[in-house]
Design a protein around this motif. Structure first.
Motif, PDB file in Angstrom:
ATOM      1  N   GLY A 192       0.769  -1.257  -0.011  1.00  0.00           N
ATOM      2  CA  GLY A 192      -0.053  -0.147   0.008  1.00  0.00           C
ATOM      3  C   GLY A 192       0.988   1.306   0.142  1.00  0.00           C
ATOM      4  N   VAL A 195      -3.503  -6.278  -0.981  1.00  0.00           N
ATOM      5  CA  VAL A 195      -3.220  -4.996  -1.336  1.00  0.00           C
ATOM      6  C   VAL A 195      -4.252  -3.934  -0.993  1.00  0.00           C
ATOM      7  CG1 VAL A 195      -3.050  -3.510  -3.616  1.00  0.00           C
ATOM      8  CG2 VAL A 195      -2.149  -5.667  -3.670  1.00  0.00           C
ATOM      9  N   ALA A 251      -2.704   0.078  -5.549  1.00  0.00           N
ATOM     10  CA  ALA A 251      -2.212   0.661  -4.621  1.00  0.00           C
ATOM     11  C   ALA A 251      -1.590   2.090  -4.948  1.00  0.00           C
ATOM     12  CB  ALA A 251      -1.044  -0.089  -4.090  1.00  0.00           C
TER      13      ALA A 251
END
Length: 236
Positions: free
Chosen positions: A33, A209, A233
């Motif tokens: 992330g 994610v 992301a």
């Protein structure tokens, strides 16, 4: 198994949502992330340093919020991004700190504790450094030392916050290989946050994610397309 049920993490307001997720033992999961997306907050919530805004997390069927600090410390181990070493402590002495939750109030180590400490050091491949001072280790060796200390806790859930952040490519790849090998022999769930998407994909890690647009955690299959992960992301 670690199960998340309608979990929302954050401080005063929601930062990240996990609707329904189960993490299985014997696997390494990479948490991907952008900065500020909630990776560290997610880790703190699991480790018990931050209460959930909503939902529950269960570890082997037991709700984490119902465990005492002592009980959590025998089940969950945490490895920070960068271990700098501790003056006058050898690798063996540092790893031995991982047995603290299992010892008496005097911190006395028994034969079983010493066996676990030695095995933990051996499992990460630094037995030859057992009597070296932690301040004398390379960055890669220090990170392996920190993982060994965590393993000495005999956890079922191992959390690592950006464990490859300060390592060169060779040491990053070596650490991920070590973690993958550990889960083949230990009853562990490993969750690590990382910005190194390409390496995580190439190492065939399970991918979690954080969708930047919806602030939800999405589980992707191993070997997922790098472009798809980046678009989720890190949208332009």
């Amino acid at each position: 198994m670690i199960r998340f049920d309608k979990v929302i993490v954050g401080y005063n307001e929601a930062l990240l949502t996990i609707d329904n997720l189960a993490l299985e033992k014997g696997r390494v999961y990479a948490l991907i992330g952008a900065n500020g997306s909630g990776k560290s907050t997610f880790m703190k919530s699991i480790h018990g340093n931050l209460p959930l805004l909503q939902g529950k997390i269960e570890l082997d069927g037991i709700e984490l919020s119902k465990l005492t600090i002592a009980e959590k410390s025998t089940r969950i181990a945490f490895v920070d991004a960068h271990f700098r070493g501790i003056d006058h402590l050898t690798v063996y002495e540092y790893v031995a700190l991982g047995r603290t939750p299992h010892t008496n109030f005097m911190g006395t180590l028994n034969q079983n504790d010493h066996a676990i400490i030695s095995r933990s050091i051996d499992r990460v491949g630094i037995s030859h450094k057992a009597q070296a001072l932690t301040t004398q280790l390379s960055d890669g060796e220090r990170q392996l030392c920190a993982v060994a200390r965590a393993l000495a806790q005999s956890p079922v859930f191992l959390l690592l916050d950006e464990p490859t952040a300060f390592l060169d490519y060779g040491n990053r790849k070596s650490l991920l290989t070590t973690l993958s090998n550990l889960t083949k022999e230990e009853p562990l769930v490993v969750l690590m946050s990382s910005h190194d998407i390409e390496l995580c994909v190439n190492t065939n890690l399970e991918l979690l994610v954080i969708d930047n647009s919806t602030k939800q955690l999405r589980q992707l299959a191993t070997g997922s397309d790098l472009t798809q992960i980046t678009a989720l992301a890190f949208p332009e």
